[in-house]
Design an enzyme around this catalytic site. Structure first.
Site, mmCIF file in Angstrom:
data_model
loop_
_atom_site.group_PDB
_atom_site.id
_atom_site.type_symbol
_atom_site.label_atom_id
_atom_site.label_comp_id
_atom_site.label_asym_id
_atom_site.label_seq_id
_atom_site.Cartn_x
_atom_site.Cartn_y
_atom_site.Cartn_z
ATOM 1 N N HIS A 85 0.871 -1.295 0.030
ATOM 2 C CA HIS A 85 0.040 0.022 -0.091
ATOM 3 C C HIS A 85 0.914 1.269 0.149
ATOM 4 C CE1 HIS A 85 -3.820 1.815 0.909
ATOM 5 N NE2 HIS A 85 -3.276 2.868 1.238
ATOM 6 N N ASP A 164 -14.367 2.338 6.601
ATOM 7 C CA ASP A 164 -13.446 3.234 5.878
ATOM 8 C C ASP A 164 -13.843 4.120 4.791
ATOM 9 O OD1 ASP A 164 -10.633 4.327 5.823
ATOM 10 O OD2 ASP A 164 -10.607 3.426 3.975
ATOM 11 N N ARG A 171 -14.013 12.420 6.291
ATOM 12 C CA ARG A 171 -12.863 12.993 6.492
ATOM 13 C C ARG A 171 -12.706 14.148 5.443
ATOM 14 N NH1 ARG A 171 -8.923 8.714 7.246
ATOM 15 N NH2 ARG A 171 -7.547 10.061 7.206
ATOM 16 N N SER A 186 -7.180 3.662 8.988
ATOM 17 C CA SER A 186 -7.815 3.692 7.434
ATOM 18 C C SER A 186 -7.098 2.670 6.537
ATOM 19 C CB SER A 186 -7.659 5.153 6.785
ATOM 20 O OG SER A 186 -8.008 5.098 5.452
ATOM 21 N N LYS A 190 -7.909 -1.929 5.843
ATOM 22 C CA LYS A 190 -8.438 -2.142 4.429
ATOM 23 C C LYS A 190 -7.325 -3.371 4.029
ATOM 24 C CE LYS A 190 -7.952 1.987 2.870
ATOM 25 N NZ LYS A 190 -8.113 3.164 2.444
HETATM 26 N N1 URA Z 1 -4.847 6.402 2.290
HETATM 27 C C1 URA Z 1 -5.742 6.063 3.041
HETATM 28 O O1 URA Z 1 -6.187 4.652 2.641
HETATM 29 N N2 URA Z 1 -6.259 6.431 3.905
HETATM 30 C C2 URA Z 1 -5.830 7.581 4.601
HETATM 31 O O2 URA Z 1 -6.563 8.000 5.382
HETATM 32 C C3 URA Z 1 -4.838 8.174 3.930
HETATM 33 C C4 URA Z 1 -4.439 7.615 2.676
#
Ligand code: URA
Length: 429
Positions: A85, A164, A171, A186, A190
């Site tokens: 990620h 999320d 947000r 967040s 995932k």
């Molecule tokens: N990437 C994400 O998936 N979530 C965040 O809060 C910031 C970057």
């Protein structure tokens, strides 16, 4: 929401700086996902979290609660399920090279990727620059492809960590994105729901990133590694420089071209270096390789390229047209206003300029022009001369060009000494 947890009490507790226990977070977040707690109360709570923060235990609990808000993928049938990620950058086409490279070395990459919003591009949009490529796979096709080819990349489903999805949109609209516990939970919710056992995180630092300083990035990385550890996963985080776009191409089709060049053994050195570092960390943590040499060999001898082509074909992409992707042919140069050395070029501004040309979304659902973009003609540390191009924009009939120029104004700094900054700042294990 359970009767014992009142939303207003949760907000007041966080406003005072109290730490929530897991039951409270379950009640509050669960209530939000079920539609029982309204946006305005969650928005107030998010703002309290921004100011008061969360303890490590609270952040880990919030992550688990968010991961449990939907289904969790079960990848137990695969020997080495891995995931990567990035916290988001400009020109970041790493997944396009990394995913087939990992698969070529024996890992299973069952990956959900996002679409771009704002100045950063999304992997799924980039892949759609390949004619015929299908980004949405049903569960059966997704698993079959991972079994057969070792790699499948699909769009984010609402089934995975739906909390999320809801929280992120809120947000974005309430100025509460930039908070370490909120970003960490967040991302990690995932990743946990995605099922991989070994995860590498590319934490971007600099102008084009959420984390502007190495200290902030280090703290975020440490928090995510700890969350993964609590959940029984192996997580490593690579802090990488985002003071300028990664590679030279920004924009969907242009980035696919650059990824392809990298898979063919060429490509810009910074992209290649980041891919090799991320792959090395991930494959070593998964017990699949012992040294960087093995990773380099798979990139250089065509195994990763071969895997990329099989992957693209499996998702409907026309491999015969990879060398012929549609790119906007009209170009305009943005030039240096002084001679010297390029000391920085604001990646966020370059991304925003491409967005103005039609390459980014202002709102969810906007249709992108996958052929527009920017090519960096100089990288930080290079000698430049007044009047020579720093960035070449690919546009359609001048659409969005004025706004792109206005955005780029002041984006570059030119100084008397050339200094290249290291791409990889450190690795948190
Ligand atoms: N990437 C994400 O998936 N979530 C965040 O809060 C910031 C970057």
């Amino acid at each position: 929401m359970t009767p014992s947890v009142r939303a207003v009490d949760v907000i007041l507790a966080k406003r005072r700086g109290d730490a929530h226990d897991r039951d409270t977070l379950e009640g509050f977040i669960g209530g939000y996902v079920r539609g029982e707690v309204p946006d305005y109360q969650v928005a107030a709570w998010l703002m309290a979290v921004v100011w008061r923060g969360m303890t490590e235990r609270e952040t880990a609990d919030l992550t688990e609660v968010m991961a449990d808000s939907g289904e969790r993928l079960d990848l137990a049938e695969f020997a080495h399920p891995v995931d990567k990620h990035s916290t988001g950058g400009v020109g970041d086409k790493t997944t396009l090279v990394l995913a087939p490279l990992l698969a070529a070395l024996g890992a299973s990459v069952a990956k959900m990727s996002g679409r771009g919003l704002g100045h950063t591009g999304g992997t799924i949009d980039k892949l759609e620059a390949i004619p015929g490529f299908r980004a949405e796979l049903d569960r059966e096709a997704f698993f079959r492809q991972v079994r057969e080819i070792g790699v499948a990349v699909t769009g984010q489903t609402r089934a995975l960590a739906p909390a999320d999805g809801l929280l992120y949109a809120l947000r974005d609209a309430t100025g509460t994105v930039a908070s370490l516990p909120l970003i960490a939970s967040s991302i990690m919710s995932k990743k946990l729901a995605g099922g991989a056992r070994t995860i590498v995180l590319d934490v971007k630092v600099g102008h084009g990133a959420f984390m502007r300083t190495p200290d902030e990035a280090r703290a975020l990385a440490a928090s995510m590694v700890a969350i993964g550890h609590h959940a029984g996963r192996t997580v490593r985080a690579v802090l990488s420089n985002m003071d300028e776009p990664l590679g030279t191409a920004v924009g969907h089709a242009l980035e696919v071209r650059e990824a392809l060049a990298t898979l063919r053994g060429a490509g810009p050195p910074d992209l290649r270096e980041l891919v090799l570092t991320l792959a090395g960390e991930l494959l070593e943590a998964a017990g699949l390789v012992t040294g960087r040499g093995e990773v380099e060999a798979a990139l250089d001898d065509g195994r990763a390229l071969e895997r990329f082509e099989r992957w693209v074909a499996a998702q409907g992409g026309d491999v015969a047209r990879l060398d012929d992707l549609e790119v906007a042919t009209e170009t305009a140069d943005w030039c240096a206003d002084a001679s010297g050395y390029l000391t920085s070029i604001d990646a966020q501004k370059v991304g925003a300029a491409v967005s103005h040309l039609g390459g980014g979304r202002r709102q969810k659902g906007d249709v992108l022009d996958l052929g527009v973009g920017a090519v960096m003609r100089a990288k930080v540390g290079d000698a430049v001369r007044a009047g020579e191009p720093l960035v070449t924009l690919h546009h359609r009939d001048g659409r969005g060009l004025e706004a792109a120029w206005a955005t780029l104004a002041g984006a570059a700094s030119i100084g008397e000494r050339g200094e290249r900054r290291p791409l990889v700042l450190e690795v948190v294990r």
